[in-house]
Structures are given as C-alpha cells and as structure tokens.
Write a protein that holds these residues in place. Structure first.
Motif, PDB file in Angstrom:
ATOM      1  N   THR A   1       0.749  -1.234  -0.245  1.00 20.80           N
ATOM      2  CA  THR A   1      -0.066  -0.059  -0.018  1.00 20.80           C
ATOM      3  C   THR A   1       0.765   1.143  -0.083  1.00 20.80           C
ATOM      4  O   THR A   1       0.192   2.309  -0.261  1.00 20.80           O
TER       5      THR A   1
ATOM      6  N   ARG B   1       2.467   3.267  -5.382  1.00 18.96           N
ATOM      7  CA  ARG B   1       1.412   3.458  -6.435  1.00 18.96           C
ATOM      8  C   ARG B   1       2.002   2.505  -7.695  1.00 18.96           C
ATOM      9  O   ARG B   1       3.122   2.332  -7.749  1.00 18.96           O
ATOM     10  N   GLU B   2       0.938   2.112  -8.407  1.00 13.02           N
ATOM     11  CA  GLU B   2       1.279   1.330  -9.643  1.00 13.02           C
ATOM     12  C   GLU B   2       2.341   1.951 -10.638  1.00 13.02           C
ATOM     13  O   GLU B   2       2.121   3.180 -10.865  1.00 13.02           O
ATOM     14  N   GLY B   3       3.489   1.317 -10.927  1.00 14.31           N
ATOM     15  CA  GLY B   3       4.467   1.727 -11.862  1.00 14.31           C
ATOM     16  C   GLY B   3       5.481   2.853 -11.168  1.00 14.31           C
ATOM     17  O   GLY B   3       6.262   3.359 -11.983  1.00 14.31           O
ATOM     18  N   GLU B   4       5.419   2.834  -9.790  1.00 17.91           N
ATOM     19  CA  GLU B   4       6.408   3.734  -9.037  1.00 17.91           C
ATOM     20  C   GLU B   4       7.635   3.059  -8.880  1.00 17.91           C
ATOM     21  O   GLU B   4       8.624   3.606  -8.598  1.00 17.91           O
TER      22      GLU B   4
ATOM     23  N   GLN C   1      -2.133  -6.736  -2.750  1.00 17.37           N
ATOM     24  CA  GLN C   1      -1.852  -5.603  -3.869  1.00 17.37           C
ATOM     25  C   GLN C   1      -1.314  -6.199  -4.946  1.00 17.37           C
ATOM     26  O   GLN C   1      -0.256  -5.793  -5.806  1.00 17.37           O
TER      27      GLN C   1
ATOM     28  N   SER D   1      -2.264  -5.891  -8.331  1.00 15.40           N
ATOM     29  CA  SER D   1      -2.031  -5.225  -9.558  1.00 15.40           C
ATOM     30  C   SER D   1      -0.551  -4.383  -9.244  1.00 15.40           C
ATOM     31  O   SER D   1      -0.001  -3.942 -10.387  1.00 15.40           O
ATOM     32  N   ILE D   2      -0.495  -4.023  -8.291  1.00 18.31           N
ATOM     33  CA  ILE D   2       1.129  -3.246  -7.830  1.00 18.31           C
ATOM     34  C   ILE D   2       2.064  -4.240  -8.165  1.00 18.31           C
ATOM     35  O   ILE D   2       3.177  -3.909  -8.747  1.00 18.31           O
TER      36      ILE D   2
ATOM     37  N   GLU E   1       2.286  -7.068 -10.089  1.00 21.20           N
ATOM     38  CA  GLU E   1       2.437  -7.444 -11.271  1.00 21.20           C
ATOM     39  C   GLU E   1       2.716  -6.335 -12.095  1.00 21.20           C
ATOM     40  O   GLU E   1       2.927  -6.729 -13.208  1.00 21.20           O
ATOM     41  N   SER E   2       3.015  -5.118 -11.487  1.00 24.61           N
ATOM     42  CA  SER E   2       3.449  -4.012 -12.508  1.00 24.61           C
ATOM     43  C   SER E   2       4.835  -3.830 -12.567  1.00 24.61           C
ATOM     44  O   SER E   2       5.543  -3.137 -13.275  1.00 24.61           O
ATOM     45  N   VAL E   3       5.513  -4.532 -11.616  1.00 21.72           N
ATOM     46  CA  VAL E   3       7.189  -4.417 -11.743  1.00 21.72           C
ATOM     47  C   VAL E   3       7.687  -5.296 -12.605  1.00 21.72           C
ATOM     48  O   VAL E   3       7.244  -6.422 -12.906  1.00 21.72           O
TER      49      VAL E   3
END
Length: 247
Positions: free
Chosen positions: A82, A85-88, A109, A111-112, A114-116
């Motif tokens: 938490t 942020r996504e993509g951070e 979390q 979605s977060i 899986e964004s890295v």
C-alpha cells in the motif's frame, strides 16, 4: 557522507540482484539498511523503504538521515504494498518474512506487484508458496540461492515479469510440485546449505508421519501427501551409488 552501511550476507545476496540504477521498493525495510547499502554504492539508485510499524519506520528514517541519503531514499509508513503506487517502482524486495506472509502481501496488492519488472523475495520459511505465487502471476523464476548464516538457512528467490522466458519447471505436474518445494535451481546445485536444510526437514517429516500413524483417527490423505514429500527429499538427499538412508 557518513560511514558505510554494514549488511548481512543474505541481504548482500538480495542486493546483488538489483540492477545498476535500480528504482526499487523494500517492503518491511526495518532499519532501511538494504536501501541505504544499495544507494551508497549506486548514486543512480532510488528506493522506497516501506514499514508498517512506527518504531521501525522511525529507525529507517534515522538511517537515511545519518547516511545523508534523503535524495535517494523515501521512507513510507504503510502496510505492505500500500506504500506504492502502480508503476512507481521497477523492482520489489521482500526479505526476512515467512513465505505465507510474503505471498499475502503480494496477493493483497496484486496489481501493484504485477506491474514491476522483478521481485526479489527472501522467505525465512515456506519458499514453496512464493515460487507458486510467482508461477501463477506471470513471473518467471530466473535465479535462486540458498545459504547458511548465524545458524539459520535462507533462500533468495528472484523472478522477472517477462513473456517467452525459459521456465525452470517441468511440464509434469507432480515433478513441478517437487520443484516448488525444493527449488528447481537449488535441487540441481545441492550445495551444503541445501543438504543441511533438507536432511533436517526429512527427519522432521519422518517424526510427523510416525505420530500420525499412531493417532486414533488417521488422516490418510494428509499422510499420503507428507509421504510423497518425504520421498522427494530422499530422492535428492541420497548420493549416487548408495542406498544409505541416513544421509
């Protein structure tokens, strides 16, 4: 800049899997030693140190201030991912927790997570759960290490989010489950730490099965699962050319 940051060997292994110029989040950062160590060595690196408890959060801020790394490291208070942020972040590090807790943090979390591009996990126990989560969420296990330090055995798992990357797992479901448990790379190397860990786990599982057999109501399904795992351990612990079951 103040004195160099000292880091345990297990965390040095973790740090070694971060690329030059990393932009990463260290979840459960405690004193923020890992981000401080990485950012001291790499002026281009950026880090977010996340901590859920106020005490370690305050300690992390003190570490960053002491080493004058405020421009590279941001310390945030929050539960798991938490703080992001996504993509951070391009990489996530979660070290020093149980595998069940690590997977819970990733799943909560997702979605977060899986964004890295890369996740580096160092589970103290239940590494199988982390390997399984990676496999189910589009991450390919690219490396893993096992090592002993101060009487404990640690595993480091590195997974990348990539398409068409070689999978270390067998297509056969049962063999794959064995690889989830023992580690597809570790089982090929079989270093001293691997032998020590699974010799101990084998003895523990033998005691559990023996106790289950003596119970008034035997859970045959669970006992069968344990027996299968015990057989996997034996297969990998036995030296070639010997039937010595004490190894």
């Amino acid at each position: 800049m103040n004195s160099n940051v000292s880091l345990s060997n297990r965390l040095k292994i973790v740090a070694g899997y971060l690329p030059q110029g990393a932009c990463f989040a260290d979840i459960g950062s405690d004193h923020a030693y890992l981000p401080a160590y990485v950012c001291q060595k790499d002026p281009e690196a950026k880090a977010i140190a996340g901590e859920v408890n106020q005490g370690p959060f305050d300690s992390a801020k003190k570490t960053v201030q002491f080493h004058q790394l405020e421009e590279q490291i941001e310390v945030r208070l929050g539960d798991g991912l938490t703080v992001l942020r996504e993509g951070e972040a391009d990489q996530i590090v979660i070290a020093g927790m149980g595998g069940a807790l690590i997977t819970s943090i990733l799943e909560t979390q997702a979605s977060i997570a899986e964004s890295v591009d890369r996740i580096i996990a160092q589970p103290n126990v239940d590494a199988r759960e982390v390997r399984r989560w990676f496999d189910q969420h589009g991450f390919t296990l690219i490396a893993e290490e096992i090592m002993a330090e101060q009487g404990h055995i640690y595993e480091v798992l590195v997974a990348d989010r990539q398409i068409n990357v070689f999978s270390p797992y067998n297509d056969n479901d049962q063999i794959k489950e064995k690889q989830f448990l023992l580690g597809p790379y570790l089982v090929n190397e079989k270093n001293d730490a691997f032998i020590k860990k699974w010799t101990w786990e084998k003895a523990k599982l033998e005691r559990i099965i023996s106790q289950m057999q003596q119970a008034k109501q035997v859970n045959y399904e669970r006992m069968s699962e344990f027996q299968t795992e015990l057989n996997w351990m034996k297969e990998e612990l036995y030296y070639e050319g010997t039937n010595d079951e004490t190894c």
